[in-house]
Design a protein around this motif. Sequence first.
Motif, short mmCIF file in Angstrom:
data_model
loop_
_atom_site.label_atom_id
_atom_site.label_comp_id
_atom_site.label_asym_id
_atom_site.label_seq_id
_atom_site.Cartn_x
_atom_site.Cartn_y
_atom_site.Cartn_z
N LEU A 1 0.83 -1.20 0.00
CA LEU A 1 0.00 0.00 0.00
C LEU A 1 0.87 1.25 0.00
N GLU A 2 0.32 2.32 -0.60
CA GLU A 2 1.04 3.59 -0.62
C GLU A 2 0.10 4.66 -0.09
N PRO A 3 0.34 5.31 0.97
CA PRO A 3 1.45 5.14 1.91
C PRO A 3 1.24 3.92 2.79
N GLN A 4 2.35 3.43 3.28
CA GLN A 4 2.28 2.22 4.12
C GLN A 4 1.52 2.51 5.41
N PRO A 5 0.72 1.56 5.86
CA PRO A 5 0.01 1.78 7.12
C PRO A 5 0.97 1.68 8.31
N GLU A 6 0.58 2.32 9.37
CA GLU A 6 1.36 2.24 10.60
C GLU A 6 0.85 1.06 11.41
N LEU A 7 1.75 0.17 11.80
CA LEU A 7 1.38 -0.97 12.63
C LEU A 7 1.48 -0.55 14.09
N GLN A 8 0.40 -0.73 14.81
CA GLN A 8 0.39 -0.46 16.24
C GLN A 8 0.34 -1.80 16.95
N LEU A 9 1.40 -2.13 17.63
CA LEU A 9 1.53 -3.43 18.28
C LEU A 9 1.11 -3.32 19.73
N ARG A 10 0.08 -4.09 20.08
CA ARG A 10 -0.41 -4.14 21.45
C ARG A 10 -0.20 -5.57 21.95
N ALA A 11 0.52 -5.72 23.04
CA ALA A 11 0.80 -7.05 23.58
C ALA A 11 0.40 -7.08 25.05
N ASP A 12 -0.21 -8.18 25.43
CA ASP A 12 -0.56 -8.39 26.83
C ASP A 12 0.73 -8.50 27.64
N LYS A 13 0.67 -8.10 28.91
CA LYS A 13 1.90 -8.15 29.72
C LYS A 13 2.36 -9.57 29.99
N ASP A 14 1.50 -10.56 29.80
CA ASP A 14 1.87 -11.95 30.01
C ASP A 14 2.34 -12.63 28.72
N THR A 15 2.38 -11.89 27.61
CA THR A 15 2.80 -12.46 26.34
C THR A 15 4.30 -12.74 26.36
N ARG A 16 4.67 -13.87 25.80
CA ARG A 16 6.09 -14.20 25.70
C ARG A 16 6.76 -13.27 24.69
N TYR A 17 7.94 -12.82 25.02
CA TYR A 17 8.66 -11.90 24.13
C TYR A 17 8.98 -12.56 22.79
#
Length: 141
Positions: free
Chosen positions: A97-113
């Motif tokens: 896509l143009e312009p590229q979308p912004e990825l917003q990463l939301r992770a639970d605090k218990d998620t493994r890195y």
Amino acid sequence: MAFGSFNHHRNPGPMADINVTPMVDVMLVLLVIFILAAPMFTGSVQLELPKAQAAATPSTPAATVTLSIDGKGRIFWNNDPVGQEALQARLVDAAKLEPQPELQLRADKDTRYEIVAQVMAAAQSNGLTKLGFVTDPKEKK
């Protein structure tokens, strides 16, 4: 003769004391000179920059994609659950896509890195360059 020659019983030898008073005086004078001269070095340089005649480009706001990862490692694309293969396909489509979308990463605090790192690596390897982390503000006590 050297100073202190009135005492004939003393062993004559070289004086081992260092007189630092002249050195301190010189350093103080240099310090004052630098303090007075410093404002002269911070002046701006006058430049005549060229004028451009370009029309403003219409800026369309880039789309935002929310990637959420829950505590069990499940991945959600804008609140829709996706698997690893579907995630790869959607990342490839988003990179085109143009312009590229912004990825917003939301992770639970218990998620493994490990899972967060895999999602970040997948986004980077597919050509996405805008990645942000979403966090909740700290609760006031």
